[in-house]
Design an enzyme around this catalytic site. Sequence first.
Site, short mmCIF file in Angstrom:
data_model
loop_
_atom_site.label_atom_id
_atom_site.label_comp_id
_atom_site.label_asym_id
_atom_site.label_seq_id
_atom_site.Cartn_x
_atom_site.Cartn_y
_atom_site.Cartn_z
N ASP A 28 4.30 33.96 -6.98
CA ASP A 28 3.09 34.53 -6.38
C ASP A 28 3.06 34.30 -4.87
OD1 ASP A 28 0.27 35.61 -6.81
OD2 ASP A 28 -0.10 33.81 -5.62
N TYR A 62 -0.12 34.41 3.08
CA TYR A 62 0.59 33.12 2.99
C TYR A 62 1.67 32.99 4.06
CZ TYR A 62 -1.47 33.26 -1.74
OH TYR A 62 -2.33 33.39 -2.80
N LYS A 120 0.26 40.54 -2.07
CA LYS A 120 -1.12 41.02 -1.90
C LYS A 120 -1.40 41.42 -0.46
CE LYS A 120 -2.21 36.97 -4.71
NZ LYS A 120 -1.41 35.92 -4.09
N HIS A 168 -6.11 41.48 -2.21
CA HIS A 168 -6.25 40.01 -2.26
C HIS A 168 -7.71 39.57 -2.45
CE1 HIS A 168 -4.15 36.17 -0.58
NE2 HIS A 168 -5.12 35.84 -1.41
N ILE A 225 -0.70 29.92 -12.10
CA ILE A 225 0.28 29.86 -11.01
C ILE A 225 0.13 28.60 -10.16
CG2 ILE A 225 0.80 32.34 -10.85
CD1 ILE A 225 -1.46 32.57 -8.73
N LYS A 229 0.88 25.64 -7.65
CA LYS A 229 1.78 25.50 -6.49
C LYS A 229 2.33 24.08 -6.42
CE LYS A 229 2.40 23.85 -2.13
NZ LYS A 229 2.10 22.51 -1.57
N SER A 230 3.62 23.97 -6.21
CA SER A 230 4.19 22.71 -5.76
C SER A 230 5.41 23.03 -4.93
CB SER A 230 4.57 21.81 -6.93
OG SER A 230 5.13 20.61 -6.40
N ARG A 271 7.98 18.06 -9.36
CA ARG A 271 6.72 18.61 -9.90
C ARG A 271 6.88 20.06 -10.36
NH1 ARG A 271 2.63 16.41 -5.28
NH2 ARG A 271 2.42 14.27 -6.04
N SER A 301 8.23 19.51 -13.72
CA SER A 301 7.31 18.98 -14.74
C SER A 301 6.22 20.01 -15.06
CB SER A 301 6.71 17.64 -14.33
OG SER A 301 5.76 17.81 -13.31
N ASN A 302 5.82 20.80 -14.07
CA ASN A 302 4.80 21.82 -14.33
C ASN A 302 5.33 22.93 -15.26
OD1 ASN A 302 3.03 20.47 -12.68
ND2 ASN A 302 3.27 21.83 -10.92
N1 LIG Z 1 -5.56 35.04 -4.87
C1 LIG Z 1 -6.13 34.09 -4.16
O1 LIG Z 1 -7.09 34.31 -3.43
C2 LIG Z 1 -5.59 32.70 -4.25
C3 LIG Z 1 -6.29 31.64 -3.70
C4 LIG Z 1 -5.73 30.39 -3.76
C5 LIG Z 1 -4.49 30.22 -4.38
N2 LIG Z 1 -3.82 31.28 -4.89
C6 LIG Z 1 -2.50 31.14 -5.55
O2 LIG Z 1 -2.59 30.10 -6.51
C7 LIG Z 1 -1.61 29.12 -6.23
C8 LIG Z 1 -2.09 27.75 -6.64
O3 LIG Z 1 -3.23 27.36 -5.90
P1 LIG Z 1 -3.22 26.26 -4.74
O4 LIG Z 1 -1.86 26.17 -4.19
O5 LIG Z 1 -4.29 26.57 -3.79
O6 LIG Z 1 -3.65 24.92 -5.48
P2 LIG Z 1 -3.24 24.17 -6.85
O7 LIG Z 1 -2.05 24.82 -7.48
O8 LIG Z 1 -4.49 24.01 -7.61
O9 LIG Z 1 -2.83 22.74 -6.32
C9 LIG Z 1 -1.73 22.54 -5.49
C10 LIG Z 1 -1.70 21.08 -5.09
O10 LIG Z 1 -1.40 20.27 -6.23
C11 LIG Z 1 -0.24 19.48 -5.97
N3 LIG Z 1 0.51 19.43 -7.23
C12 LIG Z 1 1.14 20.45 -7.87
N4 LIG Z 1 1.68 20.02 -9.02
C13 LIG Z 1 1.43 18.71 -9.12
C14 LIG Z 1 1.73 17.70 -10.07
N5 LIG Z 1 2.40 17.99 -11.18
N6 LIG Z 1 1.30 16.42 -9.83
C15 LIG Z 1 0.59 16.13 -8.70
N7 LIG Z 1 0.27 17.03 -7.76
C16 LIG Z 1 0.68 18.31 -7.96
C17 LIG Z 1 0.51 20.21 -4.87
O11 LIG Z 1 1.22 19.30 -4.04
P3 LIG Z 1 2.84 19.36 -3.83
O12 LIG Z 1 3.19 20.71 -3.31
O13 LIG Z 1 3.05 18.28 -2.84
O14 LIG Z 1 3.43 19.08 -5.18
C18 LIG Z 1 -0.65 20.80 -4.06
O15 LIG Z 1 -1.18 19.85 -3.17
C19 LIG Z 1 -1.39 29.27 -4.71
O16 LIG Z 1 -0.22 28.64 -4.28
C20 LIG Z 1 -1.39 30.76 -4.58
O17 LIG Z 1 -0.15 31.30 -4.98
C21 LIG Z 1 -4.36 32.52 -4.85
#
Ligand SMILES: NC(=O)c1ccc[n+]([C@@H]2O[C@H](COP(=O)([O-])OP(=O)(O)OC[C@H]3O[C@@H](n4cnc5c(N)ncnc54)[C@H](OP(=O)(O)O)[C@@H]3O)[C@@H](O)[C@H]2O)c1
Length: 282
Positions: free
Chosen positions: A40, A45, A74, A105, A225, A227-228, A233, A236-237
Amino acid sequence: MKLKMNDGFEIPMLGLGCFKSEDTAMAVETALSVGYRHIDTANFYENETYVGKGIRSSIRNSVVKREDVFVVSKIWPTSFQNPERAIEYSLKSLNIDYIDAYLLHWPGLDKDARYKAWECLLKYRDKGYFKSIGVSNFKKEHLEDLIEKFGIIPSLNEIEISPWLQKREDYAYCKEKGIVMSASVPFAKGNILSDEKLIEIGKKYGKDVGQVILRWNLQRGNCVIPKSSKPHRIKSNFNVFDFELSKEDIDIINSMENGNTYCSDSSVFDGAFWNIEDNLNF
Ligand SMILES: NC(=O)c1ccc[n+]([C@@H]2O[C@H](COP(=O)([O-])OP(=O)(O)OC[C@H]3O[C@@H](n4cnc5c(N)ncnc54)[C@H](OP(=O)(O)O)[C@@H]3O)[C@@H](O)[C@H]2O)c1
């Protein structure tokens, strides 16, 4: 595991989020090597080039074939008046022949601009540049409006969902209309990962909180989806296909809603703080 969308295409349920990815090409290559088949990204981004690099290098190294990977990108609302430029930017930066699903988006506040962008997505889909088209951060009211205007049901709605924020009304509407939901921000940006209730549930299965949340999404029939950028991670995810949460544990997670959100409200947010023209080189 895949879900069939209303246009007939299939989308892998577990994807790699790339927002604020620290070394995106490496993260994408790692993800593809451990089995992810859904990536994604977005104009916003500012990393489509690196997503494309990671995918192309994995194809060169015979880790995947192009047709095995489902790529989502997007267009940001400040591009809705001139959507071709942003779309062409995505296609050129990703450089992977076509994009599997291209989304609006955010709905944005200007309906006419939203319609113009959606018409453009339809045009690019019909020309074969996108397989599927969809939306992101659309509430029920936005979806109803778009469907009424065009008579076309989006294939995908990517929207913030975590145990703390379950978007029940939007979820029910998408299910009713056959729109696949993709849960963004599933870990509440990492904040939910120390939740005691979820830790306790995880212990029963020998799984961590992240894995429990991902499994909860899969069992609800959502894409998800996380993010790491950390290889261990990312790995593991992905380790969530060997257990099943009991109905009792699903019910506990379903009762954890507290409204905590990490995204703006799409009924009031216009996205004007970011514009592709000021931020990316064409
Ligand atoms: N459409 C939209 O408007 C929208 C908005 C926000 C996000 N998104 C999409 O959704 C994805 C996910 O959302 P997000 O990146 O905002 O937040 P998220 O996935 O909820 O959280 C990411 C955070 O969690 C940490 N993390 C990931 N796996 C982990 C694990 N197993 N143990 C401990 N920590 C862990 C990551 O750090 P590390 O990287 O250091 O592991 C990062 O700091 C985005 O990357 C994007 O692609 C879309």
